[in-house]
Design a protein around this motif. Structure first.
Motif, PDB file in Angstrom:
ATOM      1  N   ALA A   1       1.024  -1.267  -0.169  1.00 34.37           N
ATOM      2  CA  ALA A   1      -0.218   0.074  -0.030  1.00 34.37           C
ATOM      3  C   ALA A   1       0.869   1.145  -0.103  1.00 34.37           C
ATOM      4  CB  ALA A   1      -1.068  -0.219   1.207  1.00 34.37           C
ATOM      5  N   LYS A   2       2.218   1.180   0.340  1.00 42.40           N
ATOM      6  CA  LYS A   2       3.131   2.147   0.235  1.00 42.40           C
ATOM      7  C   LYS A   2       2.604   3.265   1.268  1.00 42.40           C
ATOM      8  CE  LYS A   2       5.382   0.481  -2.797  1.00 42.40           C
ATOM      9  NZ  LYS A   2       6.754  -0.310  -2.502  1.00 42.40           N
ATOM     10  N   ARG A   3       2.237   2.897   2.500  1.00 36.82           N
ATOM     11  CA  ARG A   3       1.839   3.724   3.378  1.00 36.82           C
ATOM     12  C   ARG A   3       2.780   3.349   4.775  1.00 36.82           C
ATOM     13  NH1 ARG A   3      -3.780   3.785   2.668  1.00 36.82           N
ATOM     14  NH2 ARG A   3      -4.201   4.522   4.826  1.00 36.82           N
ATOM     15  N   PRO A   4       2.905   4.154   5.784  1.00 34.58           N
ATOM     16  CA  PRO A   4       3.297   3.907   7.147  1.00 34.58           C
ATOM     17  C   PRO A   4       2.462   2.913   7.434  1.00 34.58           C
ATOM     18  CG  PRO A   4       3.019   6.608   6.915  1.00 34.58           C
ATOM     19  CD  PRO A   4       2.209   5.979   5.580  1.00 34.58           C
ATOM     20  N   LEU A   5       3.376   1.965   7.879  1.00 35.40           N
ATOM     21  CA  LEU A   5       2.781   0.485   8.279  1.00 35.40           C
ATOM     22  C   LEU A   5       3.244  -0.028   9.666  1.00 35.40           C
ATOM     23  CD1 LEU A   5       0.996  -2.145   7.506  1.00 35.40           C
ATOM     24  CD2 LEU A   5       3.196  -2.906   6.555  1.00 35.40           C
ATOM     25  N   TYR A   6       2.407  -0.195  10.695  1.00 36.49           N
ATOM     26  CA  TYR A   6       2.792  -0.521  11.894  1.00 36.49           C
ATOM     27  C   TYR A   6       2.132  -1.705  12.316  1.00 36.49           C
ATOM     28  CZ  TYR A   6       4.343   4.376  12.350  1.00 36.49           C
ATOM     29  OH  TYR A   6       5.190   5.505  12.130  1.00 36.49           O
ATOM     30  N   LEU A   7       2.488  -2.580  13.438  1.00 35.74           N
ATOM     31  CA  LEU A   7       2.279  -3.682  13.886  1.00 35.74           C
ATOM     32  C   LEU A   7       2.067  -3.555  15.614  1.00 35.74           C
ATOM     33  CD1 LEU A   7       1.151  -6.700  13.868  1.00 35.74           C
ATOM     34  CD2 LEU A   7       3.550  -7.304  13.836  1.00 35.74           C
ATOM     35  N   VAL A   8       0.944  -3.796  16.148  1.00 38.51           N
ATOM     36  CA  VAL A   8       0.809  -3.950  17.850  1.00 38.51           C
ATOM     37  C   VAL A   8       1.298  -5.368  18.000  1.00 38.51           C
ATOM     38  CG1 VAL A   8      -0.797  -3.880  19.782  1.00 38.51           C
ATOM     39  CG2 VAL A   8      -1.221  -2.422  17.641  1.00 38.51           C
ATOM     40  N   GLU A   9       2.527  -5.554  18.751  1.00 39.67           N
ATOM     41  CA  GLU A   9       2.938  -6.697  19.293  1.00 39.67           C
ATOM     42  C   GLU A   9       2.582  -6.941  20.825  1.00 39.67           C
ATOM     43  OE1 GLU A   9       7.057  -9.117  20.399  1.00 39.67           O
ATOM     44  OE2 GLU A   9       7.117  -6.836  19.669  1.00 39.67           O
ATOM     45  N   TRP A  10       1.681  -7.506  21.007  1.00 42.87           N
ATOM     46  CA  TRP A  10       1.218  -7.597  22.541  1.00 42.87           C
ATOM     47  C   TRP A  10       2.215  -8.317  23.340  1.00 42.87           C
ATOM     48  CZ3 TRP A  10      -2.017  -4.028  23.871  1.00 42.87           C
ATOM     49  CH2 TRP A  10      -3.042  -3.519  22.670  1.00 42.87           C
ATOM     50  N   LEU A  11       2.532  -8.007  24.361  1.00 47.80           N
ATOM     51  CA  LEU A  11       3.590  -8.582  25.106  1.00 47.80           C
ATOM     52  C   LEU A  11       2.856  -9.731  26.315  1.00 47.80           C
ATOM     53  CD1 LEU A  11       5.991  -5.878  25.918  1.00 47.80           C
ATOM     54  CD2 LEU A  11       6.270  -7.722  23.959  1.00 47.80           C
ATOM     55  N   SER A  12       3.595 -10.897  26.742  1.00 46.10           N
ATOM     56  CA  SER A  12       3.150 -11.976  27.505  1.00 46.10           C
ATOM     57  C   SER A  12       2.936 -11.103  29.007  1.00 46.10           C
ATOM     58  CB  SER A  12       4.015 -12.733  27.959  1.00 46.10           C
ATOM     59  OG  SER A  12       3.715 -13.996  28.515  1.00 46.10           O
ATOM     60  N   ALA A  13       1.983 -11.261  29.710  1.00 45.10           N
ATOM     61  CA  ALA A  13       1.607 -10.772  30.790  1.00 45.10           C
ATOM     62  C   ALA A  13       2.596 -11.032  32.111  1.00 45.10           C
ATOM     63  CB  ALA A  13       0.290 -10.754  31.149  1.00 45.10           C
ATOM     64  N   ARG A  14       2.697 -10.213  32.657  1.00 50.65           N
ATOM     65  CA  ARG A  14       3.607 -10.191  34.087  1.00 50.65           C
ATOM     66  C   ARG A  14       2.532 -10.610  35.294  1.00 50.65           C
ATOM     67  NH1 ARG A  14       5.953  -5.084  32.418  1.00 50.65           N
ATOM     68  NH2 ARG A  14       5.102  -4.381  34.627  1.00 50.65           N
ATOM     69  N   GLU A  15       3.253 -11.019  36.445  1.00 47.71           N
ATOM     70  CA  GLU A  15       2.503 -11.476  37.560  1.00 47.71           C
ATOM     71  C   GLU A  15       1.905 -10.083  38.250  1.00 47.71           C
ATOM     72  OE1 GLU A  15       5.254 -12.805  37.169  1.00 47.71           O
ATOM     73  OE2 GLU A  15       4.957 -14.989  37.380  1.00 47.71           O
ATOM     74  N   ASP A  16       2.493  -8.961  37.787  1.00 53.71           N
ATOM     75  CA  ASP A  16       2.040  -7.535  38.302  1.00 53.71           C
ATOM     76  C   ASP A  16       0.849  -6.969  37.607  1.00 53.71           C
ATOM     77  OD1 ASP A  16       3.771  -6.973  36.183  1.00 53.71           O
ATOM     78  OD2 ASP A  16       4.587  -5.147  37.610  1.00 53.71           O
TER      79      ASP A  16
END
Length: 379
Positions: A99-114
């Motif tokens: 698409a020749k556009r700025p391209l981003y990805l949300v990388e969710w992280l593994s949850a911590r105990e807190d």
């Protein structure tokens, strides 16, 4: 092959109930070993790091890409964001880059105990921060569980979402039953609560992986899922299969609060489709949403049956001519990793994202888009 087991730790708690869950979870470790850093197929850089997610940019800013940024929201479920960038020839991010556009990805992280008390509202707030980081408005591409989260985000903050792609997402979990939704509906909520308790507040992906041996997939199954054109017994395909197993073998932990909210709100009470979903203090009225939509489903999806996604067309206020729907052969993961699907479907999505938005109309027709299987794109 039943791919329903890939995405939710709760899938291993069926009719056996709480006694089964206690037995299987008895070996949960309070401090699991650190997850290995993911290896990405496509070049990217971290644009923003939060405690819960990384915002990754996949285009090169120096290349002169302009226009509204595209933000891909990976599912926050059992596996990580490499579902969108597994390997060369199996990368949704590479296709959307056309698409020749700025391209981003949300990388969710593994949850911590807190982070065990983080809920849906917390992750919506994280999305607000990330969208503001890339300019305050985006074209949103939501995959699976990222699809309903994106729909809620776009309805809650309509000025922040220009267009919306929803792929294989459970929007109306009562529109058509899937093995996954049937299990979620049939399993008592107390079973899910017990699983989170036994995980010390986390829905632990590593334990689900261990119980079901999800990493031990046969080469033929992986070959079919990836729609690979490489010989099954070749070294090149063996490398692809190893990448898939590396992804499948590194599951995420989810906060118990988020996990239980998702089960209860989406599957037990179907709140989004019923107009009862409250996000960041405001009831979500999908009829007030006008953003252009591209709805995508897989014919044999065991996670989100096609009508669970296509039901979105009758729930929103988007003009009918601004909604496209596409159904393709295959299962859930084929949509995001299958070579043929990536070569045929996703360039069309990239072209749609790159086209000007249709003009909004003052009055919206109340017509309902009919169900059933669709073999092509419809305006």
């Amino acid at each position: 092959m039943d791919w329903t087991r890939l995405f939710w730790p709760g899938l291993f708690a069926a009719e056996a109930g709480l006694a089964f869950a206690r037995t299987m979870m008895a070996g949960v470790r309070p401090s699991p070993p650190p997850r290995p850093e993911p290896v990405w197929a496509s070049a990217n850089e971290v644009a923003l790091t939060l405690s819960t997610a990384r915002l990754r940019r996949f285009d090169r800013p120096a290349a002169g890409n302009g226009g509204t940024p595209i933000l891909v929201c990976a599912p926050y479920a059992l596996h990580d964001a490499r579902i969108a960038d597994l390997a060369e020839g199996h990368s949704l991010m590479a296709r959307l880059g056309e698409a020749k556009r700025p391209l981003y990805l949300v990388e969710w992280l593994s949850a911590r105990e807190d982070q065990i008390f983080r809920g849906i509202d917390d992750y919506l707030a994280d999305l607000v921060v990330m969208v503001d980081e890339i300019g305050g408005c985006c074209d949103f591409v939501g995959l699976c569980q990222g699809g309903w989260l994106g729909l809620v985000f776009a309805a809650r903050f309509p000025e922040k979402a220009r267009k919306l792609v929803i792929a294989a997402a459970p929007i109306d979990t009562e529109a058509q039953e899937s093995p996954f939704s049937a299990l979620a509906h049939a399993t008592p909520l107390e079973t899910f609560q017990e699983l989170a308790r036994l995980g010390e507040g986390l829905a632990r992906g590593a334990e689900a992986q261990r119980f079901w041996a999800l990493a031990a997939r046969g080469d033929a199954e992986i070959h079919a899922l990836l729609q690979s054109d490489l010989p099954l017994d070749s070294r090149a395909f063996a490398a692809r299969a190893a990448m898939f197993r590396a992804w499948s073998g590194a599951p995420l932990d989810l906060p118990g609060a988020y996990y239980l909210e998702t089960v209860e709100k989406l599957y037990k009470r179907n709140e989004l489709a019923r107009g009862e979903f409250v996000a960041l203090g405001k009831r979500i009225d999908l009829r007030a949403m006008r953003a252009p939509l591209y709805l995508i489903a897989a014919e044999d999806d065991d996670i989100a049956a096609p009508e669970q996604t296509f039901a979105c067309a009758r729930l929103v206020g988007t003009p009918r001519q601004a909604i496209r729907r596409r159904i393709v052969p295959g299962g859930h993961l084929d949509l995001f990793m299958g070579r043929r699907t990536l070569e045929t479907l996703w360039p069309e999505v990239a072209a749609w994202l790159g086209a000007p938005s249709p003009r909004k109309r003052a009055k919206i027709s109340g017509g309902k888009i009919s169900g059933g299987k669709i073999s092509g794109v419809r305006p």
